[in-house]
Design a protein around this motif. Structure first.
Motif, PDB file in Angstrom:
ATOM      1  N   GLY A 123       4.448  -1.236 -17.572  1.00 31.02           N
ATOM      2  CA  GLY A 123       3.165  -1.005 -17.902  1.00 31.02           C
ATOM      3  C   GLY A 123       2.805   0.460 -18.005  1.00 31.02           C
ATOM      4  N   VAL A 124       2.437   0.779 -16.556  1.00 31.77           N
ATOM      5  CA  VAL A 124       2.011   2.020 -16.229  1.00 31.77           C
ATOM      6  C   VAL A 124       2.894   3.371 -16.681  1.00 31.77           C
ATOM      7  N   TYR A 182       2.536  10.675  -9.990  1.00 30.28           N
ATOM      8  CA  TYR A 182       2.060  10.519 -11.200  1.00 30.28           C
ATOM      9  C   TYR A 182       1.343  11.839 -11.593  1.00 30.28           C
ATOM     10  N   GLN A 183       1.721  12.393 -12.666  1.00 28.73           N
ATOM     11  CA  GLN A 183       1.102  13.426 -13.253  1.00 28.73           C
ATOM     12  C   GLN A 183      -0.199  13.149 -14.308  1.00 28.73           C
ATOM     13  N   LYS A 204       0.915  -1.393  -0.059  1.00 31.49           N
ATOM     14  CA  LYS A 204       0.070   0.032   0.011  1.00 31.49           C
ATOM     15  C   LYS A 204       0.669   1.085   0.107  1.00 31.49           C
ATOM     16  N   ASN A 205       1.978   1.317   0.742  1.00 29.59           N
ATOM     17  CA  ASN A 205       2.918   2.362   0.985  1.00 29.59           C
ATOM     18  C   ASN A 205       3.418   2.617  -0.649  1.00 29.59           C
ATOM     19  N   TYR A 206       3.884   1.472  -1.351  1.00 27.03           N
ATOM     20  CA  TYR A 206       4.529   1.557  -2.527  1.00 27.03           C
ATOM     21  C   TYR A 206       3.462   2.346  -3.393  1.00 27.03           C
ATOM     22  N   ILE A 207       2.202   1.477  -3.406  1.00 29.19           N
ATOM     23  CA  ILE A 207       1.199   2.231  -4.470  1.00 29.19           C
ATOM     24  C   ILE A 207       0.894   3.809  -4.071  1.00 29.19           C
ATOM     25  N   GLY A 208       0.960   4.081  -2.847  1.00 26.07           N
ATOM     26  CA  GLY A 208       0.640   5.419  -2.414  1.00 26.07           C
ATOM     27  C   GLY A 208       1.532   6.419  -3.023  1.00 26.07           C
ATOM     28  N   LEU A 209       2.982   5.954  -2.859  1.00 23.25           N
ATOM     29  CA  LEU A 209       3.987   6.645  -3.438  1.00 23.25           C
ATOM     30  C   LEU A 209       3.748   6.867  -5.135  1.00 23.25           C
TER      31      LEU A 209
END
Length: 216
Positions: free
Chosen positions: A139-140, A105-106, A95-100
């Motif tokens: 991917g992203v 991301y712009q 979750k922390n990784y995703i939060g960062l």
């Protein structure tokens, strides 16, 4: 005291077998330690650069990013050396990784993390981060629109199932195996011999990885 040669030979053989068994165990442990230490550090360096940019801009998000990164580094250093950790801790780490990523991301990215697991489950640390990191990196990161990462984790009896899907652009993406995925495979062979399954699918601009673990 005189020891008959056959008995002496048997004792010597047994001691050699025990020494060889201990040596193999030590080598396996050393290899696992090395594999853990090879977790990609570029994410931390890139995040530090992002923090610098936020501080320069005097962004209100800077303290939040520092806190999340601090928690991740603490977990990697201290919990990462444990044999087993609570699954809840692994989930918070992800979750922390995703939060960062969401903060930096712009562009618009759909990131969904669902989980339904039993309490008390323990797993080897840092098993899922390489798969999630690949979903973002291959991917992203390379898509301009319609980008998504979807993670689902659930437990069923003695089975723990983790599925990660991400969009990718066939023209841009290069989902090579990479050192991270190879390290994960080696760790799984050591930690979950005969008790894991890693399935990779790639079709219709969707990359899907499913990791199934048999937990004791």
């Amino acid at each position: 005291m005189f020891i008959p040669i056959p008995i002496f030979a048997a004792l010597w053989t047994y001691e050699q077998w025990r020494w060889l068994k201990t040596l193999k165990a030590d080598m396996a442990k050393a290899e696992l330690t090395l594999l853990k230490s090879q977790i990609n550090p570029h994410f931390f360096f890139n995040t530090l650069n992002n923090i610098y940019g936020l501080v320069v801009e005097k962004s209100e998000q800077a303290p939040e990013v520092v806190l999340k990164l601090s928690d991740m580094m603490r977990y990697t250093i201290y919990n990462g050396k444990e044999d087993l950790v609570p699954l809840e801790d692994e989930i918070n780490y992800l979750k922390n990784y995703i939060g960062l990523h969401k903060i930096r991301y712009q562009k618009k990215v759909e990131i969904v993390f669902t989980h339904e697991v039993h309490e008390g489950i323990k797993v080897a640390p840092l098993l899922f981060i390489n798969l999630l990191e690949n979903a973002f990196k291959h991917g992203v990161e390379e898509m301009r629109e319609n980008a998504f990462v979807r993670i689902n984790m659930q437990s069923k009896g003695k089975q723990l199932l983790c599925t990660i899907e991400n969009s990718f652009d066939e023209r841009e993406s290069n989902h090579s195996k990479g050192i991270g995925l190879e390290n994960l495979k080696k760790r799984l062979d050591h930690l979950y011999p005969g008790r894991h399954e890693l399935i990779v699918e790639k079709k219709e601009f969707i990359y899907k990885v499913q990791l199934n673990l048999e937990i004791l």
